[in-house]
Structures are given as C-alpha cells and as structure tokens.
Motif scaffolding. Sequence first.
Motif, PDB file in Angstrom:
ATOM      1  N   ALA A 135       7.252  -7.587  -5.647  1.00  0.00           N
ATOM      2  CA  ALA A 135       6.930  -7.676  -7.075  1.00  0.00           C
ATOM      3  C   ALA A 135       7.642  -6.626  -7.929  1.00  0.00           C
ATOM      4  CB  ALA A 135       5.421  -7.562  -7.273  1.00  0.00           C
ATOM      5  N   LEU A 136       7.616  -5.372  -7.508  1.00  0.00           N
ATOM      6  CA  LEU A 136       8.102  -4.291  -8.366  1.00  0.00           C
ATOM      7  C   LEU A 136       9.604  -4.350  -8.607  1.00  0.00           C
ATOM      8  CD1 LEU A 136       6.025  -1.189  -7.234  1.00  0.00           C
ATOM      9  CD2 LEU A 136       5.425  -3.065  -8.771  1.00  0.00           C
ATOM     10  N   TYR A 137      10.310  -4.939  -7.682  1.00  0.00           N
ATOM     11  CA  TYR A 137      11.763  -5.082  -7.765  1.00  0.00           C
ATOM     12  C   TYR A 137      12.198  -5.747  -9.063  1.00  0.00           C
ATOM     13  CZ  TYR A 137      16.321  -7.008  -6.081  1.00  0.00           C
ATOM     14  OH  TYR A 137      17.628  -7.370  -5.909  1.00  0.00           O
ATOM     15  N   TRP A 138      11.347  -6.596  -9.629  1.00  0.00           N
ATOM     16  CA  TRP A 138      11.726  -7.395 -10.792  1.00  0.00           C
ATOM     17  C   TRP A 138      11.374  -6.735 -12.120  1.00  0.00           C
ATOM     18  CZ3 TRP A 138      14.898 -10.991  -9.331  1.00  0.00           C
ATOM     19  CH2 TRP A 138      14.792 -11.497  -8.028  1.00  0.00           C
ATOM     20  N   LEU A 139      10.857  -5.523 -12.094  1.00  0.00           N
ATOM     21  CA  LEU A 139      10.350  -4.890 -13.315  1.00  0.00           C
ATOM     22  C   LEU A 139      11.298  -3.823 -13.834  1.00  0.00           C
ATOM     23  CD1 LEU A 139       6.604  -4.502 -12.310  1.00  0.00           C
ATOM     24  CD2 LEU A 139       7.683  -6.357 -13.601  1.00  0.00           C
ATOM     25  N   PRO A 140      11.648  -3.868 -15.118  1.00  0.00           N
ATOM     26  CA  PRO A 140      12.561  -2.870 -15.666  1.00  0.00           C
ATOM     27  C   PRO A 140      11.929  -1.499 -15.888  1.00  0.00           C
ATOM     28  CG  PRO A 140      11.884  -4.376 -17.385  1.00  0.00           C
ATOM     29  CD  PRO A 140      11.336  -4.923 -16.101  1.00  0.00           C
ATOM     30  N   ASP A 141      10.623  -1.459 -16.130  1.00  0.00           N
ATOM     31  CA  ASP A 141       9.963  -0.220 -16.545  1.00  0.00           C
ATOM     32  C   ASP A 141       8.785   0.052 -15.620  1.00  0.00           C
ATOM     33  OD1 ASP A 141       8.599   1.830 -17.835  1.00  0.00           O
ATOM     34  OD2 ASP A 141       9.061   1.066 -19.847  1.00  0.00           O
ATOM     35  N   ILE A 142       8.965   0.925 -14.650  1.00  0.00           N
ATOM     36  CA  ILE A 142       7.916   1.180 -13.656  1.00  0.00           C
ATOM     37  C   ILE A 142       6.784   2.011 -14.249  1.00  0.00           C
ATOM     38  CG2 ILE A 142       8.847   3.317 -12.643  1.00  0.00           C
ATOM     39  CD1 ILE A 142       7.378   0.265 -10.745  1.00  0.00           C
ATOM     40  N   ARG A 143       7.082   2.851 -15.217  1.00  0.00           N
ATOM     41  CA  ARG A 143       6.024   3.654 -15.838  1.00  0.00           C
ATOM     42  C   ARG A 143       5.072   2.771 -16.647  1.00  0.00           C
ATOM     43  NH1 ARG A 143      10.010   8.476 -18.041  1.00  0.00           N
ATOM     44  NH2 ARG A 143      10.645   9.261 -15.988  1.00  0.00           N
ATOM     45  N   ARG A 144       5.642   1.856 -17.399  1.00  0.00           N
ATOM     46  CA  ARG A 144       4.798   0.951 -18.176  1.00  0.00           C
ATOM     47  C   ARG A 144       3.974   0.057 -17.252  1.00  0.00           C
ATOM     48  NH1 ARG A 144       6.922  -3.711 -22.331  1.00  0.00           N
ATOM     49  NH2 ARG A 144       4.865  -4.449 -22.996  1.00  0.00           N
ATOM     50  N   TRP A 145       4.581  -0.387 -16.147  1.00  0.00           N
ATOM     51  CA  TRP A 145       3.816  -1.178 -15.169  1.00  0.00           C
ATOM     52  C   TRP A 145       2.637  -0.369 -14.638  1.00  0.00           C
ATOM     53  CZ3 TRP A 145       3.091   0.506 -10.160  1.00  0.00           C
ATOM     54  CH2 TRP A 145       2.316  -0.344  -9.354  1.00  0.00           C
ATOM     55  N   ALA A 146       2.876   0.894 -14.261  1.00  0.00           N
ATOM     56  CA  ALA A 146       1.810   1.724 -13.696  1.00  0.00           C
ATOM     57  C   ALA A 146       0.693   1.943 -14.708  1.00  0.00           C
ATOM     58  CB  ALA A 146       2.382   3.056 -13.225  1.00  0.00           C
ATOM     59  N   GLU A 147       1.048   2.157 -15.962  1.00  0.00           N
ATOM     60  CA  GLU A 147       0.034   2.333 -16.996  1.00  0.00           C
ATOM     61  C   GLU A 147      -0.805   1.066 -17.156  1.00  0.00           C
ATOM     62  OE1 GLU A 147       2.486   3.378 -20.268  1.00  0.00           O
ATOM     63  OE2 GLU A 147       2.813   5.453 -19.588  1.00  0.00           O
ATOM     64  N   THR A 148      -0.148  -0.093 -17.107  1.00  0.00           N
ATOM     65  CA  THR A 148      -0.868  -1.355 -17.215  1.00  0.00           C
ATOM     66  C   THR A 148      -1.803  -1.559 -16.032  1.00  0.00           C
ATOM     67  OG1 THR A 148       0.961  -2.363 -18.451  1.00  0.00           O
ATOM     68  CG2 THR A 148      -0.601  -3.859 -17.383  1.00  0.00           C
ATOM     69  N   ALA A 149      -1.282  -1.368 -14.823  1.00  0.00           N
ATOM     70  CA  ALA A 149      -2.094  -1.552 -13.622  1.00  0.00           C
ATOM     71  C   ALA A 149      -3.277  -0.588 -13.612  1.00  0.00           C
ATOM     72  CB  ALA A 149      -1.237  -1.373 -12.378  1.00  0.00           C
ATOM     73  N   ALA A 150      -3.024   0.671 -13.952  1.00  0.00           N
ATOM     74  CA  ALA A 150      -4.088   1.674 -13.940  1.00  0.00           C
ATOM     75  C   ALA A 150      -5.176   1.341 -14.957  1.00  0.00           C
ATOM     76  CB  ALA A 150      -3.507   3.055 -14.219  1.00  0.00           C
ATOM     77  N   ASP A 218       9.708   7.529  -7.702  1.00  0.00           N
ATOM     78  CA  ASP A 218       9.435   7.032  -9.050  1.00  0.00           C
ATOM     79  C   ASP A 218       8.136   6.232  -9.095  1.00  0.00           C
ATOM     80  OD1 ASP A 218      11.690   8.141 -10.177  1.00  0.00           O
ATOM     81  OD2 ASP A 218      12.902   6.327 -10.014  1.00  0.00           O
ATOM     82  N   ILE A 219       7.922   5.400  -8.083  1.00  0.00           N
ATOM     83  CA  ILE A 219       6.738   4.533  -8.054  1.00  0.00           C
ATOM     84  C   ILE A 219       5.467   5.364  -7.923  1.00  0.00           C
ATOM     85  CG2 ILE A 219       5.559   2.744  -6.727  1.00  0.00           C
ATOM     86  CD1 ILE A 219       8.468   1.775  -5.969  1.00  0.00           C
ATOM     87  N   VAL A 220       5.445   6.269  -6.953  1.00  0.00           N
ATOM     88  CA  VAL A 220       4.249   7.085  -6.727  1.00  0.00           C
ATOM     89  C   VAL A 220       3.984   7.990  -7.921  1.00  0.00           C
ATOM     90  CG1 VAL A 220       3.241   8.869  -5.262  1.00  0.00           C
ATOM     91  CG2 VAL A 220       4.475   6.963  -4.225  1.00  0.00           C
ATOM     92  N   SER A 221       5.035   8.600  -8.463  1.00  0.00           N
ATOM     93  CA  SER A 221       4.860   9.492  -9.610  1.00  0.00           C
ATOM     94  C   SER A 221       4.316   8.742 -10.814  1.00  0.00           C
ATOM     95  CB  SER A 221       6.191  10.157  -9.957  1.00  0.00           C
ATOM     96  OG  SER A 221       6.636  10.993  -8.903  1.00  0.00           O
ATOM     97  N   ALA A 222       4.793   7.510 -11.033  1.00  0.00           N
ATOM     98  CA  ALA A 222       4.317   6.722 -12.164  1.00  0.00           C
ATOM     99  C   ALA A 222       2.837   6.403 -12.024  1.00  0.00           C
ATOM    100  CB  ALA A 222       5.137   5.433 -12.278  1.00  0.00           C
ATOM    101  N   ILE A 223       2.403   6.063 -10.822  1.00  0.00           N
ATOM    102  CA  ILE A 223       0.989   5.746 -10.589  1.00  0.00           C
ATOM    103  C   ILE A 223       0.113   6.963 -10.824  1.00  0.00           C
ATOM    104  CG2 ILE A 223      -0.671   5.129  -8.785  1.00  0.00           C
ATOM    105  CD1 ILE A 223       1.554   3.270  -7.661  1.00  0.00           C
ATOM    106  N   CYS A 224       0.544   8.100 -10.315  1.00  0.00           N
ATOM    107  CA  CYS A 224      -0.249   9.326 -10.507  1.00  0.00           C
ATOM    108  C   CYS A 224      -0.274   9.745 -11.974  1.00  0.00           C
ATOM    109  CB  CYS A 224       0.325  10.446  -9.649  1.00  0.00           C
ATOM    110  SG  CYS A 224       0.133  10.186  -7.869  1.00  0.00           S
TER     111      CYS A 224
END
Length: 276
Positions: A135-150, A218-224
Amino acid sequence: MTDGSAQPEWIEANRAMWDERVPLHAESELYDQNGFRAGRDEIRSFEAAEVGDVTGKRLVHLQCHMGQDTLSWARRGAAKVVGLDFSKPAIDVARGLAADIGLADRAEFVVSDVYDAAAALPDADYDIVYTGIGALYWLPDIRRWAETAASLVAPGGFLYLAEFHPFLNVFKWEAPTEAREDYFRPDPLVTDEPGSYVDLQAETIDNLSFARLHTLGDIVSAICAAGLRLEFLHEHEVTVFQQFPDLVRGEDGYFRYPAGRPRLPLMYSLKASRPA
C-alpha cells in the motif's frame, strides 16, 4: 518525504491503472475468490499473532483493494469492519464478496482516496487501523498518510502495518543479489508498463503509475511524529509472493531465500498505539 504538489497527478494516474486491473485481479488464481467464498482466510499467520484477538473490535482497512483481507478480519470476529479504497471497481467487488459470504451487515466499503479517509469514513475512530501489503509504495506523502492513519486510532487502539521491506527496492528482478538502485531515492518512481503482478503478460491500456520508495526510517518516524507510540517493529525473512526468481516457497506457503543463502528482510510489521 513529502511531495504534495505531485499528488493530484499521482492519484488520477494510479486510480486509472488500478481500476483497469480489478477485473484481471478478481479472476486471478492469486486472489482465488472462489476459494475465498468457500472460507479461505487471507490473514498471514504473523499478522494474526501480532494483531491478536479482534473479537468485538471495530477495524478499518485503508487501501483495501477488493476487500478480502478486510472481510477475513470480520470472519475472525471483528464486530465491524470498514474497507476504504480509491478504486470504485475494487470496492464494487468487495461489496459483492461481502454479500456473497453473508457479512454485508458487519462490513462496509467506502470509495475514497486514503488522504481523505477521515472525512469519508462512517466513524471518527477505530480500535484497529489496519493497512499494508503493497500500500505505502503508492503514496507520495508518507507524513500526511501517517497523520491521517493516526487520527483514526481510537484511545486505547492501535495502527497495525504489514508491508514489503523497502530494502528490497535496491534489487532488480533480474539481479536480485546485487544492489542496483538507490535506497535513499528522493524522486518519484514513474513506470509505464503493461501487465499486473497477477499476470505480467496481460494486455492493459492504463499503464502509467507513480510510486515513492519510502525508507523504513521515514515510515517509522512519520508514525511516531503523528502521535502514536511504537509498540514493536518486526522484520521478517519471509514474503507472500515470489518477488525474486531465487525465492522458494515453503510448506507454510511463504517465500524465502533457500537454505545456505544469507537471509534478508523481505517484509516488516509494526504496531503503534494511542494511550487510552
């Protein structure tokens, strides 16, 4: 890594590509929808162990494609599951499957881009936010994704992510033992090739797609940074399909490097929670 300016182009091109491939996927041996209707469970063993008992839980599955994982969680006892995907043809298939297996009363499917999930979903938060497996491979903005998921994680709930390990992006199919690509790739990956992972030779028209090779850091940092507490990060020596020609399938159904070869991380999973 952020590239918000590219997002509209990404979404429309990727949506057209996925929309066209839904019928191909629905008829494929890989997805085996007849087997699924007969009771086949899509949840991987390590996911079941790490997520734990879902009985009575409310679960949302982001980027759910045709909903087979989503519905598997309902079969495992989740009180309510909601699947979200930006492809209407995929959601139409998911709704049909839910009706076919008698779970339409506990499963809802929503057409929406993942970045708009908070506004599109029927509830404000969920006990379990589940996503991954390509899923994450297709997303341009991982920080915005993490904020949405959180934002969708209820107090006392958690985000669970199972994904292909980004380290594998340094290899190419034809040379899986030699690093050929930059792991720290700042630019989007743009491809325009026919076919699908269910049939590499399939004749397709909408082939342009955009991807982003997010690093594990990048992924872990965005989630935290989005306010969740990391409970664990596990790296796995197995994967769910033959990503490289020298992987072999074991009796457990997973693919891995053969005995005698150095083991590499093929997938990872993580759990990040919100305090009650």
